[in-house]
Design a protein around this motif. Structure first.
Motif, PDB file in Angstrom:
ATOM      1  N   UNK A  61       0.790  -1.140  -0.045  1.00  0.00           N
ATOM      2  CA  UNK A  61       0.074  -0.025  -0.139  1.00  0.00           C
ATOM      3  C   UNK A  61       1.032   1.323  -0.149  1.00  0.00           C
ATOM      4  N   UNK A  62       0.473   2.276  -0.763  1.00  0.00           N
ATOM      5  CA  UNK A  62       1.047   3.540  -0.986  1.00  0.00           C
ATOM      6  C   UNK A  62       0.253   4.934  -0.318  1.00  0.00           C
ATOM      7  N   UNK A  63       1.121   5.726   0.265  1.00  0.00           N
ATOM      8  CA  UNK A  63       0.346   6.806   0.743  1.00  0.00           C
ATOM      9  C   UNK A  63       0.445   7.938  -0.535  1.00  0.00           C
ATOM     10  N   UNK A  64      -0.545   8.825  -0.148  1.00  0.00           N
ATOM     11  CA  UNK A  64      -0.561   9.909  -1.122  1.00  0.00           C
ATOM     12  C   UNK A  64       0.687  10.560  -1.453  1.00  0.00           C
ATOM     13  N   UNK A  65       0.925  10.875  -2.616  1.00  0.00           N
ATOM     14  CA  UNK A  65       2.124  12.040  -2.981  1.00  0.00           C
ATOM     15  C   UNK A  65       3.242  11.170  -3.110  1.00  0.00           C
ATOM     16  N   UNK A  66       3.443   9.892  -3.509  1.00  0.00           N
ATOM     17  CA  UNK A  66       4.464   9.182  -4.002  1.00  0.00           C
ATOM     18  C   UNK A  66       4.431   9.306  -5.679  1.00  0.00           C
ATOM     19  N   UNK A  67       5.553   9.159  -6.241  1.00  0.00           N
ATOM     20  CA  UNK A  67       5.543   9.028  -7.668  1.00  0.00           C
ATOM     21  C   UNK A  67       5.169   7.707  -8.473  1.00  0.00           C
ATOM     22  N   UNK A  68       3.925   7.047  -7.849  1.00  0.00           N
ATOM     23  CA  UNK A  68       3.387   5.893  -8.606  1.00  0.00           C
ATOM     24  C   UNK A  68       2.635   6.061  -9.800  1.00  0.00           C
ATOM     25  N   UNK A  69       2.888   5.547 -10.857  1.00  0.00           N
ATOM     26  CA  UNK A  69       2.451   5.609 -12.055  1.00  0.00           C
ATOM     27  C   UNK A  69       1.258   4.388 -12.041  1.00  0.00           C
ATOM     28  N   UNK A  70       0.077   4.442 -11.999  1.00  0.00           N
ATOM     29  CA  UNK A  70      -0.968   3.912 -11.748  1.00  0.00           C
ATOM     30  C   UNK A  70      -2.303   4.500 -11.985  1.00  0.00           C
ATOM     31  N   UNK A  71      -3.130   3.843 -12.847  1.00  0.00           N
ATOM     32  CA  UNK A  71      -4.293   4.685 -13.061  1.00  0.00           C
ATOM     33  C   UNK A  71      -5.157   4.907 -12.009  1.00  0.00           C
ATOM     34  N   UNK A  72      -5.405   3.635 -11.382  1.00  0.00           N
ATOM     35  CA  UNK A  72      -6.246   3.873 -10.240  1.00  0.00           C
ATOM     36  C   UNK A  72      -5.713   4.708  -8.969  1.00  0.00           C
ATOM     37  N   UNK A  73      -4.407   4.652  -8.697  1.00  0.00           N
ATOM     38  CA  UNK A  73      -3.815   5.434  -7.849  1.00  0.00           C
ATOM     39  C   UNK A  73      -3.903   6.979  -8.192  1.00  0.00           C
ATOM     40  N   UNK A  74      -3.904   7.336  -9.626  1.00  0.00           N
ATOM     41  CA  UNK A  74      -3.977   8.631  -9.959  1.00  0.00           C
ATOM     42  C   UNK A  74      -5.362   9.070  -9.664  1.00  0.00           C
ATOM     43  N   UNK A  75      -6.375   8.168  -9.952  1.00  0.00           N
ATOM     44  CA  UNK A  75      -7.794   8.804 -10.049  1.00  0.00           C
ATOM     45  C   UNK A  75      -8.007   8.960  -8.366  1.00  0.00           C
ATOM     46  N   UNK A  76      -7.610   8.152  -7.274  1.00  0.00           N
ATOM     47  CA  UNK A  76      -7.829   8.745  -6.177  1.00  0.00           C
ATOM     48  C   UNK A  76      -6.827   9.981  -5.686  1.00  0.00           C
ATOM     49  N   UNK A  77      -5.788  10.142  -6.245  1.00  0.00           N
ATOM     50  CA  UNK A  77      -4.977  11.291  -5.899  1.00  0.00           C
ATOM     51  C   UNK A  77      -5.517  12.818  -6.290  1.00  0.00           C
ATOM     52  N   UNK A  78      -6.417  12.497  -7.384  1.00  0.00           N
ATOM     53  CA  UNK A  78      -7.257  13.706  -7.862  1.00  0.00           C
ATOM     54  C   UNK A  78      -8.429  13.995  -6.798  1.00  0.00           C
ATOM     55  N   UNK A  79      -8.717  13.060  -6.114  1.00  0.00           N
ATOM     56  CA  UNK A  79     -10.078  13.208  -5.234  1.00  0.00           C
ATOM     57  C   UNK A  79      -9.769  13.128  -3.991  1.00  0.00           C
ATOM     58  N   UNK A  80      -8.728  12.525  -3.488  1.00  0.00           N
ATOM     59  CA  UNK A  80      -8.590  12.482  -1.848  1.00  0.00           C
ATOM     60  C   UNK A  80      -7.272  13.215  -1.477  1.00  0.00           C
ATOM     61  N   UNK A  81      -7.356  13.800  -0.327  1.00  0.00           N
ATOM     62  CA  UNK A  81      -6.204  14.424   0.168  1.00  0.00           C
ATOM     63  C   UNK A  81      -5.052  13.740   1.023  1.00  0.00           C
TER      64      UNK A  81
END
Length: 164
Positions: A61-81
């Motif tokens: 599992x990864x916290x927010x603000x890591x340089x993870x290139x993943x469509x699902x992670x990016x989706x959450x990063x756009x919506x959750x702080x």
């Protein structure tokens, strides 16, 4: 009585983690040793469950603000702080019934609370369906925030989050 130990993953566990992932690749995504090394470096939470001396499960599992290139992670990063994203959790079916996944998630929720995270985020397949994952995540209070198609339109996922 079966003893279950949940501990931080170690490099010595990586071959078994890759093997477990391969057993469930239709529900996760492919991951060789090199990919696991990359993901482990991004992970804030990388644990294994040991049953009778054998790795029976793992979570990444990864916290927010890591340089993870993943469509699902990016989706959450756009919506959750503040969140931690479960990239994958796999439990060897030979150990089903021991509630290993539930124990891992209980510890993940504790970790998230201690570190002041607001949400735990994940996704699971709805096309092709993964009813076991839906049932498991419902138990922990996950709710659908949206859906998206992946893998050139061959897989649809439910994007889920649970308030910590």
């Amino acid at each position: 009585m079966t003893e279950i130990i949940i501990r931080d993953a170690r490099e010595a566990d990586f071959a078994r983690i890759v093997e477990l992932n391969a057993m469930e690749v239709q529900q996760t995504s492919s991951m060789d040793r090199q990919r696991l090394i990359e993901l482990a470096q991004l992970a804030s939470y990388h644990k294994v469950a040991i049953v009778n001396g054998r790795v029976a499960a793992f979570i990444l599992a990864m916290k927010e603000n890591v340089p993870y290139q993943n469509d699902n992670y990016a989706w959450f990063a756009m919506r959750l702080r503040e969140f931690i994203y479960v990239d994958r959790i796999v439990v060897d079916s030979a150990f089903s019934g021991l509630k290993i996944g539930s124990r891992i998630y209980a510890e993940l929720f504790d970790f998230a609370r201690v570190h002041g995270m607001s949400y735990i985020a994940c996704e699971y397949n709805i096309q092709p369906p993964n009813p076991a994952s839906k049932k498991f995540h419902d138990k922990f209070g996950f709710q659908e925030l949206g859906t998206q198609w992946l893998a050139n339109g061959t897989k649809e996922v439910s994007l889920q989050a649970a308030k910590v």
